[in-house]
Design a protein around this motif. Structure first.
Motif, PDB file in Angstrom:
ATOM      1  N   PRO A  27     -45.565 -13.147 -18.702  1.00 19.69           N
ATOM      2  CA  PRO A  27     -45.498 -14.464 -18.056  1.00 19.69           C
ATOM      3  C   PRO A  27     -44.506 -14.493 -16.896  1.00 19.69           C
ATOM      4  CG  PRO A  27     -44.218 -14.475 -20.072  1.00 19.69           C
ATOM      5  CD  PRO A  27     -44.916 -13.139 -20.008  1.00 19.69           C
ATOM      6  N   LEU A  28     -44.842 -15.259 -15.884  1.00 16.57           N
ATOM      7  CA  LEU A  28     -43.933 -15.573 -14.787  1.00 16.57           C
ATOM      8  C   LEU A  28     -43.213 -14.340 -14.247  1.00 16.57           C
ATOM      9  CD1 LEU A  28     -42.632 -18.849 -16.464  1.00 16.57           C
ATOM     10  CD2 LEU A  28     -44.285 -18.681 -14.610  1.00 16.57           C
ATOM     11  N   GLU A  29     -41.866 -14.376 -14.188  1.00 18.61           N
ATOM     12  CA  GLU A  29     -41.113 -13.285 -13.561  1.00 18.61           C
ATOM     13  C   GLU A  29     -41.176 -11.978 -14.336  1.00 18.61           C
ATOM     14  OE1 GLU A  29     -38.810 -17.148 -12.582  1.00 18.61           O
ATOM     15  OE2 GLU A  29     -39.837 -16.288 -14.317  1.00 18.61           O
ATOM     16  N   VAL A  30     -41.582 -12.020 -15.594  1.00 19.27           N
ATOM     17  CA  VAL A  30     -41.629 -10.807 -16.406  1.00 19.27           C
ATOM     18  C   VAL A  30     -42.605  -9.793 -15.811  1.00 19.27           C
ATOM     19  CG1 VAL A  30     -42.105  -9.855 -18.699  1.00 19.27           C
ATOM     20  CG2 VAL A  30     -41.024 -12.087 -18.485  1.00 19.27           C
ATOM     21  N   ARG A  31     -43.651 -10.283 -15.170  1.00 22.96           N
ATOM     22  CA  ARG A  31     -44.651  -9.380 -14.608  1.00 22.96           C
ATOM     23  C   ARG A  31     -44.037  -8.439 -13.580  1.00 22.96           C
ATOM     24  NH1 ARG A  31     -46.685  -7.523  -9.607  1.00 22.96           N
ATOM     25  NH2 ARG A  31     -48.824  -6.793  -9.949  1.00 22.96           N
ATOM     26  N   ASP A  32     -43.298  -8.981 -12.624  1.00 21.01           N
ATOM     27  CA  ASP A  32     -42.706  -8.144 -11.583  1.00 21.01           C
ATOM     28  C   ASP A  32     -41.656  -7.203 -12.146  1.00 21.01           C
ATOM     29  OD1 ASP A  32     -44.329  -9.295  -9.713  1.00 21.01           O
ATOM     30  OD2 ASP A  32     -42.824 -10.687  -8.952  1.00 21.01           O
ATOM     31  N   LEU A  33     -40.862  -7.679 -13.091  1.00 21.09           N
ATOM     32  CA  LEU A  33     -39.852  -6.826 -13.711  1.00 21.09           C
ATOM     33  C   LEU A  33     -40.501  -5.656 -14.445  1.00 21.09           C
ATOM     34  CD1 LEU A  33     -37.510  -9.620 -15.126  1.00 21.09           C
ATOM     35  CD2 LEU A  33     -36.945  -8.010 -13.301  1.00 21.09           C
ATOM     36  N   PHE A  34     -41.611  -5.938 -15.137  1.00 18.33           N
ATOM     37  CA  PHE A  34     -42.289  -4.883 -15.887  1.00 18.33           C
ATOM     38  C   PHE A  34     -42.900  -3.849 -14.945  1.00 18.33           C
ATOM     39  CE2 PHE A  34     -46.070  -3.135 -18.018  1.00 18.33           C
ATOM     40  CZ  PHE A  34     -45.447  -2.535 -19.103  1.00 18.33           C
ATOM     41  N   VAL A  35     -43.490  -4.294 -13.839  1.00 18.37           N
ATOM     42  CA  VAL A  35     -44.073  -3.360 -12.870  1.00 18.37           C
ATOM     43  C   VAL A  35     -42.977  -2.469 -12.285  1.00 18.37           C
ATOM     44  CG1 VAL A  35     -45.213  -3.175 -10.624  1.00 18.37           C
ATOM     45  CG2 VAL A  35     -46.090  -4.772 -12.344  1.00 18.37           C
ATOM     46  N   GLN A  36     -41.819  -3.043 -11.961  1.00 19.19           N
ATOM     47  CA  GLN A  36     -40.696  -2.243 -11.462  1.00 19.19           C
ATOM     48  C   GLN A  36     -40.271  -1.205 -12.502  1.00 19.19           C
ATOM     49  OE1 GLN A  36     -37.726  -5.167 -10.574  1.00 19.19           O
ATOM     50  NE2 GLN A  36     -38.792  -5.960  -8.765  1.00 19.19           N
ATOM     51  N   TRP A  37     -40.253  -1.628 -13.768  1.00 17.16           N
ATOM     52  CA  TRP A  37     -39.877  -0.727 -14.853  1.00 17.16           C
ATOM     53  C   TRP A  37     -40.880   0.426 -14.969  1.00 17.16           C
ATOM     54  CZ3 TRP A  37     -42.345   0.661 -19.395  1.00 17.16           C
ATOM     55  CH2 TRP A  37     -41.570   1.255 -20.394  1.00 17.16           C
ATOM     56  N   LEU A  38     -42.158   0.106 -14.886  1.00 15.09           N
ATOM     57  CA  LEU A  38     -43.200   1.132 -14.941  1.00 15.09           C
ATOM     58  C   LEU A  38     -43.032   2.148 -13.815  1.00 15.09           C
ATOM     59  CD1 LEU A  38     -46.572  -0.722 -15.718  1.00 15.09           C
ATOM     60  CD2 LEU A  38     -45.464   1.019 -17.133  1.00 15.09           C
ATOM     61  N   GLU A  39     -42.821   1.646 -12.619  1.00  5.91           N
ATOM     62  CA  GLU A  39     -42.709   2.535 -11.464  1.00  5.91           C
ATOM     63  C   GLU A  39     -41.465   3.407 -11.549  1.00  5.91           C
ATOM     64  OE1 GLU A  39     -42.900  -0.275  -8.313  1.00  5.91           O
ATOM     65  OE2 GLU A  39     -45.110  -0.335  -8.286  1.00  5.91           O
TER      66      GLU A  39
ATOM     67  N   VAL B 211     -51.705   1.682 -16.447  1.00  9.24           N
ATOM     68  CA  VAL B 211     -51.234   0.692 -17.423  1.00  9.24           C
ATOM     69  C   VAL B 211     -51.610  -0.719 -16.985  1.00  9.24           C
ATOM     70  CG1 VAL B 211     -49.179  -0.356 -18.454  1.00  9.24           C
ATOM     71  CG2 VAL B 211     -49.346   2.130 -18.265  1.00  9.24           C
ATOM     72  N   MET B 212     -51.346  -1.056 -15.728  1.00  8.49           N
ATOM     73  CA  MET B 212     -51.647  -2.400 -15.253  1.00  8.49           C
ATOM     74  C   MET B 212     -53.148  -2.662 -15.231  1.00  8.49           C
ATOM     75  SD  MET B 212     -48.823  -3.864 -15.099  1.00  8.49           S
ATOM     76  CE  MET B 212     -49.499  -5.414 -14.474  1.00  8.49           C
ATOM     77  N   HIS B 213     -53.939  -1.641 -14.963  1.00  5.80           N
ATOM     78  CA  HIS B 213     -55.401  -1.805 -15.007  1.00  5.80           C
ATOM     79  C   HIS B 213     -55.843  -2.156 -16.427  1.00  5.80           C
ATOM     80  CE1 HIS B 213     -59.604  -1.289 -14.032  1.00  5.80           C
ATOM     81  NE2 HIS B 213     -59.733  -0.412 -15.024  1.00  5.80           N
ATOM     82  N   ARG B 214     -55.270  -1.475 -17.407  1.00  6.60           N
ATOM     83  CA  ARG B 214     -55.610  -1.771 -18.796  1.00  6.60           C
ATOM     84  C   ARG B 214     -55.157  -3.176 -19.191  1.00  6.60           C
ATOM     85  NH1 ARG B 214     -56.941   2.249 -22.591  1.00  6.60           N
ATOM     86  NH2 ARG B 214     -58.785   3.261 -21.705  1.00  6.60           N
TER      87      ARG B 214
END
Length: 363
Positions: free
Chosen positions: A272-284, A294-297
């Protein structure tokens, strides 16, 4: 574009701006950070930036839930923010209401409700109070590292035990076993269950997913200690993240069952909300070659979006991958003799606390 600095022992290196604030906060460069004076629960070396504790007087302590997909109506969170630093934590956006960042601020600026027990006693004493299961840890972990020093959760438990209020605890910290002297007698009356969140059995992955939570082996040991004391234990294999930890589902449930867990549940990754961008940064940062997959899934399970807020699907997702995960979970429950948490609780034992005049003035 600003460089993001990931620090050992922290879930994110970003201080994304609050959606209620016109300014964007950026993490200080490493050489500008202070070393913290607190200890990490999992035995890691101290990590930057420093944890800041703010003690405050809350105005209320029992939160009411109206979401139809959550199995409780009342909850208590003695702390706002959580030092465990789980990047995927759905509670991160709540720091935005304080004008702070859901990023590093959430895991480094911790607000402690020092009058939590007094407020609870007053709330339970009201003639209008309706007894219900109270959950500790629905938002932030009640046994995060600072609890070892402050004991706010223990003080709340003492009030709940005195009033014989049924309680459910959700935590990632083995510190919960400190309170066996309270939990044991409550369990004998059927008034408590403890849910241990176990995201992975891999210590290296755990240090990335749950930087300052207890190590997986410590959580399993906590399950065993609780179970041997007669306290019903559940394992929350959550969140399940595709191509990161979803392949561990059965192993997590098996290990928890062997440790004495009787119940199990899981939730799909929510962004939700800001968690999305934080998680993508973490993945990268940690899984750059897997990030796009991961994001495609995730989008496959969320109707083509990064997040699905609908009550009917937000916990378990939709589509083939989500259905397969649900089927695997059901099979594993039967294989390892686990059950879903029962919904019914005994409210007949509740008794209001005695509140004298000296206790009535909370502020």
């Amino acid at each position: 574009m600003h460089t993001i600095h990931f620090h050992k022992g922290r879930g994110t290196g970003s201080n994304v701006g609050s959606r209620f604030d016109a300014f964007t906060r950026e993490a200080l460069a490493p050489e500008q950070q202070d070393w913290p004076g607190d200890d990490t629960d999992g035995g890691d070396e101290p990590a930057r930036p420093k944890t800041v504790l703010v003690q405050r007087l809350a105005r209320s302590i029992i939160s009411r839930n109206q979401s139809p997909d959550i199995g409780f109506e009342q909850s208590i969170n003695p702390y706002q923010g959580c030092e465990h630093g789980c990047v995927y934590c759905y509670a991160r956006p709540t720091h935005s209401y304080l004008g702070l960042s859901p990023g590093l601020d959430f895991e480094t600026q911790i607000f402690a409700k020092t009058n939590a027990a007094a407020l609870l006693r007053a709330e339970l004493a009201k003639p209008s109070y309706t007894p219900a299961l109270i959950v500790l840890g629905a938002n932030t972990d009640p046994y995060q590292p600072i609890e070892r020093k402050l004991g706010l959760t223990r003080a709340v438990l003492e009030v709940l035990a005195e009033c014989q209020v049924p309680v459910g605890i959700i935590t990632k910290n083995a510190l919960v076993t400190r309170d066996l002297d309270i939990l044991g007698p409550m369990a004998a009356k059927g008034l408590v269950h403890v849910c241990i969140s176990l995201t992975t059995l891999d210590p290296a992955l755990a240090r990335k997913l749950d930087p300052r939570a207890s190590a997986p082996a410590s959580r399993l040991q906590a399950m065993q200690t609780l179970a041997q004391a007669g306290i019903p234990v559940a394992v929350f294999a959550s969140p399940m993240i595709p191509a990161i930890n979803d392949t561990e589902l059965e192993k997590i449930l098996q290990a928890a069952a062997l440790a004495g867990a009787r119940y199990a549940s899981y939730v799909l990754l929510r962004l939700p909300l800001e968690v999305r961008d934080l998680f993508v940064q973490w993945l990268e940062q940690h899984f750059p070659l897997r990030a796009a997959h991961v994001m495609h899934r995730v989008q496959e399970m969320r109707g083509g979006r990064d997040y699905d807020p609908h009550f009917a699907t937000r916990m378990k997702g939709q589509g083939l991958f989500a259905e397969l995960l649900a089927r695997r979970f059901q099979i594993a429950l039967k294989r390892y003799g686990l059950q879903k948490l029962p919904q019914a609780v005994d409210l007949s034992q509740f008794r209001p606390p005695q509140v004298n005049a000296a206790q009535s003035d909370l502020f």
